[in-house]
Design a protein around this motif. Structure first.
Motif, mmCIF file in Angstrom:
data_model
loop_
_atom_site.group_PDB
_atom_site.id
_atom_site.type_symbol
_atom_site.label_atom_id
_atom_site.label_comp_id
_atom_site.label_asym_id
_atom_site.label_seq_id
_atom_site.Cartn_x
_atom_site.Cartn_y
_atom_site.Cartn_z
ATOM 1 N N ASN A 185 0.810 -1.219 0.000
ATOM 2 C CA ASN A 185 0.000 0.000 0.000
ATOM 3 C C ASN A 185 0.841 1.266 0.000
ATOM 4 N N LYS A 186 2.032 1.203 0.604
ATOM 5 C CA LYS A 186 2.885 2.383 0.676
ATOM 6 C C LYS A 186 3.265 2.867 -0.727
ATOM 7 N N ASN A 187 3.503 1.923 -1.633
ATOM 8 C CA ASN A 187 3.874 2.283 -2.997
ATOM 9 C C ASN A 187 2.683 2.764 -3.816
ATOM 10 N N LEU A 188 1.479 2.515 -3.327
ATOM 11 C CA LEU A 188 0.287 2.851 -4.096
ATOM 12 C C LEU A 188 -0.503 3.975 -3.436
ATOM 13 N N SER A 189 0.172 4.862 -2.729
ATOM 14 C CA SER A 189 -0.511 5.932 -2.015
ATOM 15 C C SER A 189 -0.983 7.033 -2.959
ATOM 16 N N LEU A 190 -2.218 7.464 -2.720
ATOM 17 C CA LEU A 190 -2.780 8.598 -3.455
ATOM 18 C C LEU A 190 -2.944 9.793 -2.520
ATOM 19 N N SER A 191 -2.198 9.774 -1.432
ATOM 20 C CA SER A 191 -2.303 10.818 -0.419
ATOM 21 C C SER A 191 -2.093 12.196 -1.034
ATOM 22 N N GLY A 192 -2.995 13.107 -0.708
ATOM 23 C CA GLY A 192 -2.892 14.465 -1.219
ATOM 24 C C GLY A 192 -3.459 14.655 -2.609
ATOM 25 N N ARG A 193 -3.998 13.599 -3.205
ATOM 26 C CA ARG A 193 -4.553 13.698 -4.569
ATOM 27 C C ARG A 193 -6.067 13.850 -4.498
ATOM 28 N N LYS A 194 -6.600 14.755 -5.316
ATOM 29 C CA LYS A 194 -8.041 14.972 -5.367
ATOM 30 C C LYS A 194 -8.571 14.366 -6.668
ATOM 31 N N VAL A 201 -0.912 10.779 -12.080
ATOM 32 C CA VAL A 201 -0.842 11.808 -11.040
ATOM 33 C C VAL A 201 0.552 11.980 -10.439
ATOM 34 N N LEU A 202 1.485 11.121 -10.785
ATOM 35 C CA LEU A 202 2.841 11.255 -10.225
ATOM 36 C C LEU A 202 3.724 12.096 -11.126
ATOM 37 N N VAL A 206 -5.212 -2.524 -10.613
ATOM 38 C CA VAL A 206 -5.093 -1.921 -11.947
ATOM 39 C C VAL A 206 -5.549 -0.463 -11.905
ATOM 40 N N LEU A 207 -6.639 -0.203 -11.193
ATOM 41 C CA LEU A 207 -7.144 1.164 -11.098
ATOM 42 C C LEU A 207 -6.115 2.072 -10.431
ATOM 43 N N ILE A 208 -5.592 1.660 -9.299
ATOM 44 C CA ILE A 208 -4.627 2.486 -8.567
ATOM 45 C C ILE A 208 -3.356 2.687 -9.393
ATOM 46 N N GLN A 209 -2.862 1.623 -10.002
ATOM 47 C CA GLN A 209 -1.636 1.748 -10.810
ATOM 48 C C GLN A 209 -1.848 2.677 -11.999
ATOM 49 N N THR A 210 -3.020 2.611 -12.627
ATOM 50 C CA THR A 210 -3.312 3.493 -13.759
ATOM 51 C C THR A 210 -3.404 4.940 -13.295
#
Length: 131
Positions: A3-12, A130-131, A121-125
């Motif tokens: 989960n640490k590698n797949l963080s969307l923290s701070g993303r809207k 966003v990165l 797949v959703l998170i990776q896409t």
């Protein structure tokens, strides 16, 4: 899955879908990864959100009444840059043929994912855009 590698923290992220259950599930999945999620049941409402929020990403269904996902993303792409024109967008849809993917990309989406889409797949896409 780390989960640490797949963080969307701070993303809207804006999620637009006319099926409330899809919105709830998608919101939960994205919030579990730290995203701030805004949901819209209609493309028209989603278009308002694009213009009033500073979004990192849009996720939209294609098949919606009144204004479909293609019309929605074309309206987004016609906005001024400061109103969200360049916000990356993913089409998440039951339309899964290669011509559906081509149509989505030509309409202005950056990626096309077929429902049901796995969380990974959703998170990776999303992370690609966003990165």
């Amino acid at each position: 899955m780390n989960n640490k590698n797949l963080s969307l923290s701070g993303r809207k992220v804006l999620v637009v879908d006319d099926e409330e259950e899809i919105l709830v599930i998608t919101r939960l999945m994205l919030e579990l990864h730290g995203a701030e999620v805004i949901t819209s049941l209609t493309a028209a409402e989603g278009l308002e959100q694009v213009q009033t929020q500073r979004l990192d990403l849009i996720i939209s269904d294609i098949s919606m009444p009144h204004m479909d996902g293609y019309q929605f993303i074309q309206a987004v792409r016609n906005l001024p840059a400061h109103k969200g024109k360049d916000t990356p967008a993913l089409a998440v849809t039951a339309f899964s043929r290669s011509q559906d993917r081509t149509r989505a990309l030509n309409a202005g989406f950056q990626a096309h994912l077929s429902k049901p889409v796995s969380l990974q797949v959703l998170i990776q896409t999303i992370l690609v855009w966003v990165l």
